[in-house]
Structures are given as C-alpha cells and as structure tokens.
Design a protein around this motif. Structure first.
Motif, PDB file in Angstrom:
ATOM      1  N   THR A 130      31.943  41.644  32.463  1.00  0.00           N
ATOM      2  CA  THR A 130      32.939  40.976  33.287  1.00  0.00           C
ATOM      3  C   THR A 130      33.357  41.870  34.456  1.00  0.00           C
ATOM      4  O   THR A 130      32.864  42.993  34.615  1.00  0.00           O
ATOM      5  N   HIS A 131      34.277  41.389  35.283  1.00  0.00           N
ATOM      6  CA  HIS A 131      34.765  42.133  36.442  1.00  0.00           C
ATOM      7  C   HIS A 131      35.307  43.506  36.005  1.00  0.00           C
ATOM      8  O   HIS A 131      35.989  43.595  34.975  1.00  0.00           O
ATOM      9  N   PRO A 132      35.027  44.574  36.764  1.00  0.00           N
ATOM     10  CA  PRO A 132      35.446  45.915  36.322  1.00  0.00           C
ATOM     11  C   PRO A 132      36.930  46.041  36.009  1.00  0.00           C
ATOM     12  O   PRO A 132      37.301  46.717  35.038  1.00  0.00           O
ATOM     13  N   TRP A 133      37.791  45.437  36.829  1.00  0.00           N
ATOM     14  CA  TRP A 133      39.240  45.532  36.569  1.00  0.00           C
ATOM     15  C   TRP A 133      39.602  44.796  35.287  1.00  0.00           C
ATOM     16  O   TRP A 133      40.354  45.295  34.453  1.00  0.00           O
ATOM     17  N   VAL A 134      39.021  43.610  35.123  1.00  0.00           N
ATOM     18  CA  VAL A 134      39.265  42.846  33.903  1.00  0.00           C
ATOM     19  C   VAL A 134      38.695  43.591  32.697  1.00  0.00           C
ATOM     20  O   VAL A 134      39.311  43.628  31.626  1.00  0.00           O
ATOM     21  N   ALA A 135      37.517  44.195  32.870  1.00  0.00           N
ATOM     22  CA  ALA A 135      36.909  44.968  31.781  1.00  0.00           C
ATOM     23  C   ALA A 135      37.803  46.134  31.371  1.00  0.00           C
ATOM     24  O   ALA A 135      37.904  46.463  30.186  1.00  0.00           O
ATOM     25  N   LEU A 168      44.732  36.668  33.122  1.00  0.00           N
ATOM     26  CA  LEU A 168      43.356  36.664  33.616  1.00  0.00           C
ATOM     27  C   LEU A 168      42.415  37.363  32.640  1.00  0.00           C
ATOM     28  O   LEU A 168      41.316  36.869  32.360  1.00  0.00           O
ATOM     29  N   ALA A 169      42.847  38.505  32.111  1.00  0.00           N
ATOM     30  CA  ALA A 169      42.008  39.233  31.150  1.00  0.00           C
ATOM     31  C   ALA A 169      41.767  38.391  29.903  1.00  0.00           C
ATOM     32  O   ALA A 169      40.650  38.355  29.375  1.00  0.00           O
ATOM     33  N   GLY A 170      42.813  37.716  29.421  1.00  0.00           N
ATOM     34  CA  GLY A 170      42.641  36.845  28.263  1.00  0.00           C
ATOM     35  C   GLY A 170      41.662  35.719  28.541  1.00  0.00           C
ATOM     36  O   GLY A 170      40.786  35.416  27.721  1.00  0.00           O
ATOM     37  N   ASP A 171      41.772  35.106  29.715  1.00  0.00           N
ATOM     38  CA  ASP A 171      40.841  34.037  30.089  1.00  0.00           C
ATOM     39  C   ASP A 171      39.400  34.553  30.120  1.00  0.00           C
ATOM     40  O   ASP A 171      38.468  33.867  29.676  1.00  0.00           O
ATOM     41  N   ALA A 172      39.231  35.767  30.648  1.00  0.00           N
ATOM     42  CA  ALA A 172      37.889  36.347  30.736  1.00  0.00           C
ATOM     43  C   ALA A 172      37.296  36.586  29.349  1.00  0.00           C
ATOM     44  O   ALA A 172      36.104  36.331  29.114  1.00  0.00           O
ATOM     45  N   LEU A 173      38.110  37.068  28.420  1.00  0.00           N
ATOM     46  CA  LEU A 173      37.626  37.308  27.058  1.00  0.00           C
ATOM     47  C   LEU A 173      37.221  36.003  26.389  1.00  0.00           C
ATOM     48  O   LEU A 173      36.214  35.943  25.670  1.00  0.00           O
ATOM     49  N   PHE A 174      38.006  34.950  26.619  1.00  0.00           N
ATOM     50  CA  PHE A 174      37.652  33.640  26.069  1.00  0.00           C
ATOM     51  C   PHE A 174      36.307  33.171  26.618  1.00  0.00           C
ATOM     52  O   PHE A 174      35.436  32.703  25.870  1.00  0.00           O
ATOM     53  N   ALA A 175      36.120  33.300  27.936  1.00  0.00           N
ATOM     54  CA  ALA A 175      34.855  32.884  28.546  1.00  0.00           C
ATOM     55  C   ALA A 175      33.682  33.696  27.999  1.00  0.00           C
ATOM     56  O   ALA A 175      32.606  33.138  27.715  1.00  0.00           O
ATOM     57  N   LEU A 176      33.888  35.000  27.826  1.00  0.00           N
ATOM     58  CA  LEU A 176      32.830  35.850  27.270  1.00  0.00           C
ATOM     59  C   LEU A 176      32.465  35.424  25.850  1.00  0.00           C
ATOM     60  O   LEU A 176      31.299  35.459  25.458  1.00  0.00           O
ATOM     61  N   ALA A 177      33.465  35.037  25.075  1.00  0.00           N
ATOM     62  CA  ALA A 177      33.214  34.621  23.695  1.00  0.00           C
ATOM     63  C   ALA A 177      32.297  33.403  23.653  1.00  0.00           C
ATOM     64  O   ALA A 177      31.322  33.363  22.888  1.00  0.00           O
TER      65      ALA A 177
END
Length: 343
Positions: free
Chosen positions: A36-41, A129-138
């Motif tokens: 994912t995006h470095p900041w989100v990661a 945003l970070a939570g949304d990214a983790l959901f998408a990754l899952a």
C-alpha cells in the motif's frame, strides 16, 4: 476461569503455537502491508507494533496473532499443511487491525498496548484512511487465493456481522439501565457473537476452507469460533472489573468507571438481589462499591458460568467434527489460553 494444573493444554504450549503460526504468516503479512501507500503502510506498521511514528523500527510483535493462528490450525486440523491458510490468516489479521483502528476512533480510546492509538498519533482522518487500506488489502489478498470467491463470501458474512455487533455495542451506551428498553444478557450475547465471535469463527473456517475441508467442517469451525468469541468477550468483561492491572494493563474497575454495559453488570441487574445497583450506576458512586454489589447480586458468578457454557459448546462442536488429532489438540490448547486467564 483458571486452567486446572492437570490440564494437558498448558499455557506454554499455546504460546508456542501462537509463535509458530506468527512465524509462518508474518512474511506474507508484512508483504501485504508493504503493497500500500508508504504513509499508509507506516500507520499500519505502527498499529502492528512494528515501528514508531516516523517509521523507526520497533520491537513489537503485533499482538498475539490469535486470528491468524486459528486460520493456520483450521487448515491443519482439516489435514492440510498450515501454509495453505496463509492468505486467509493475512486477510483476517488485516481485517482485525482495520476494525481496531476504527473502533479506537469510535470509542475515543487514546491508548492501545500502552502506546497512543493510531488516531492519536497520526490524526483521525489518516487513521480512517489506514483502516480502509487494510480492509482493501484483506479482500485483495483473499481474492487471489485458491477458492478465493468462496473465501471472500465467507469473510463478507463475518464483516456484516462484525458491523452489526459494533452498531449494537454503540447503541447500548444510549439505552437505560432499567425498564423495558434496558439491555438484557441475551442481547449482549448476540452482540458479542457478532462483534468478537464472527471474525474468530471466520478465521478458523477460512483455514479449513483453504485446506480443502468439506462444508460441514467449515461451518462447524465457524460455530466454534463464534462461541469462543462470546466466552472471550465475557472474560474480558470480568477482567475489566476485577482483573489485576499488572496483568491487564487497565486500571482497576476501569469498565465500571466508564459505566460500560458489560455482562456481569447486566446479569446482576437481572437478579432479584440487584438492590440499589441501578441507582449506583447512574450516580458518581465509588466503582469499588459498585463492583462489590455486582458480585453480591451474582453478576460475577453468572458471567463465569456463561463463559464456561460457551467453552463447553466449543468442545462439543470440535468433538463432533473429524479433525486431525495433533492440530485439534493445539487448537484446544489455544482456546484454553485465550479464555482461561487469571481473574
């Protein structure tokens, strides 16, 4: 709720199981977060305890890894190698982390694992945003796995239930302590099954599904995890009132100070011996006095009995399913460790 000394499932065994499963899943989990995006990661890595704010590496392990272990053991208990469950383990760990990020915002919790929560460290918007990214990754991780469409459907059901449980939990705070609109223990059980049990059941079921288990086994492990979730939540409630702060990391009587509608309180209110309890709960009474009345009214005893009932249901489900003996024993060891904590 303490395991008997003669139990064949000692806590040390469970810790070894957790570490073995974490070691198997960790590389894939880190690889997923790195996509994912470095900041989100960075925020995701901070939430797992891998780094500090700014990205400096930290020594944190990212929690016990309960859900990833359930996925690995679900596959092994179905006769498959644990590695086939890794996509499912990664997916449920990402979803769990996503739910914690959002829960902390909804609940206003400022600390988790003795560090500032993500929203306190980075801000509310970035944490969402970070939570949304983790959901998408899952979802991405699971969709790419063998039997991906079936696995994503299973995860979707669990997510729907998790949202229902979280909604009920939030609404409980607005309901009165007495009268027809009060929260009853059966409503609490449903909330706990959805909020906590759905993802635990999904983890074990995903492991079995990815391991090629028949539908009946997948469904049975899902039921077992849901019962485990209720027992786990009730034990958390007991620890939130009577737990040792040195063990729990929470202040004594913390849940009572916040006037949370936990199972021991609700069970005590249903008792004829409740007496002044409802009045104390709506006052600024000392939490120690409230805890003592809850115990006298049978709230602690009722909560222990309910947790044991759900543990018994887990054992019944596991006994009815033809699982490989070694992984099944490890699974039972893990269940004991999760809920038979010192009170």
């Amino acid at each position: 709720m303490r395991a008997h000394p003669s139990s064949p499932h000692a806590p040390g065994d469970a810790r070894q199981v957790l570490e073995r499963c974490r070691a198997l899943v960790r590389p894939a989990l880190r690889e997923a977060v790195g996509r994912t995006h470095p900041w989100v990661a960075e925020m995701a890595a901070y939430s797992f305890g891998w780094c500090e704010v700014g990205g400096t590496p930290a020594a944190g392990s990212g929690g016990k890894g309960v859900r990833q272990a359930l996925a690995v053991l679900g596959a092994e208990a179905a006769g498959a190698p644990g590695r086939v469950a890794v996509p499912g383990a990664v997916a449920v760990e990402l979803v769990h982390a996503f739910s914690l990020l959002h829960d902390d915002i909804m609940d206003g919790d400022e600390a988790r694992r003795r560090r500032p929560t993500v929203w306190k460290a980075y801000g509310t918007g970035p944490a969402v945003l970070a939570g949304d990214a983790l959901f998408a990754l899952a979802v991405e991780t699971l969709a790419a796995a063998p039997r991906g469409p079936e696995a994503v459907r299973l995860l979707s059901v669990a997510l729907g239930d998790l949202v229902r449980g979280q909604a009920d939990d939030l609404l409980f705070t607005t309901r009165p302590w007495t009268g027809p609109e009060r929260v009853r223990p059966d409503a609490y059980r449903t909330m706990a099954e959805h909020k906590t049990g759905a993802l635990l059941g999904c983890a074990a079921a995903l492991g079995a599904l990815l391991g090629g288990a028949p539908p009946a086994t997948v469904a049975a492990l899902d039921r077992a995890g849901r019962h485990l979730g209720v027992a786990f939540q009730i034990v958390d409630d007991l620890l939130g009132i009577w737990g040792d702060p040195a063990v729990t990391g929470k202040p004594v009587h913390g849940d009572l100070r916040e006037r949370k509608k936990t199972y021991p309180v609700l069970a005590a209110l249903d008792s004829p011996a409740a007496g002044r309890l409802s009045a104390l709960l709506t006052s600024s009474a000392d939490p120690g006095e409230v805890a003592a009345l809850i115990e006298r009214a049978g709230g602690r005893t009722a909560a222990l009995a309910e947790a044991r009932r759900h543990l018994g249901a887990v054992e019944e489900v596991l006994a009815d399913v033809g699982l490989d003996q070694g992984p099944a024993d490890e699974l039972r060891s893990l269940l004991d460790f999760l809920v038979r904590r010192d009170l």
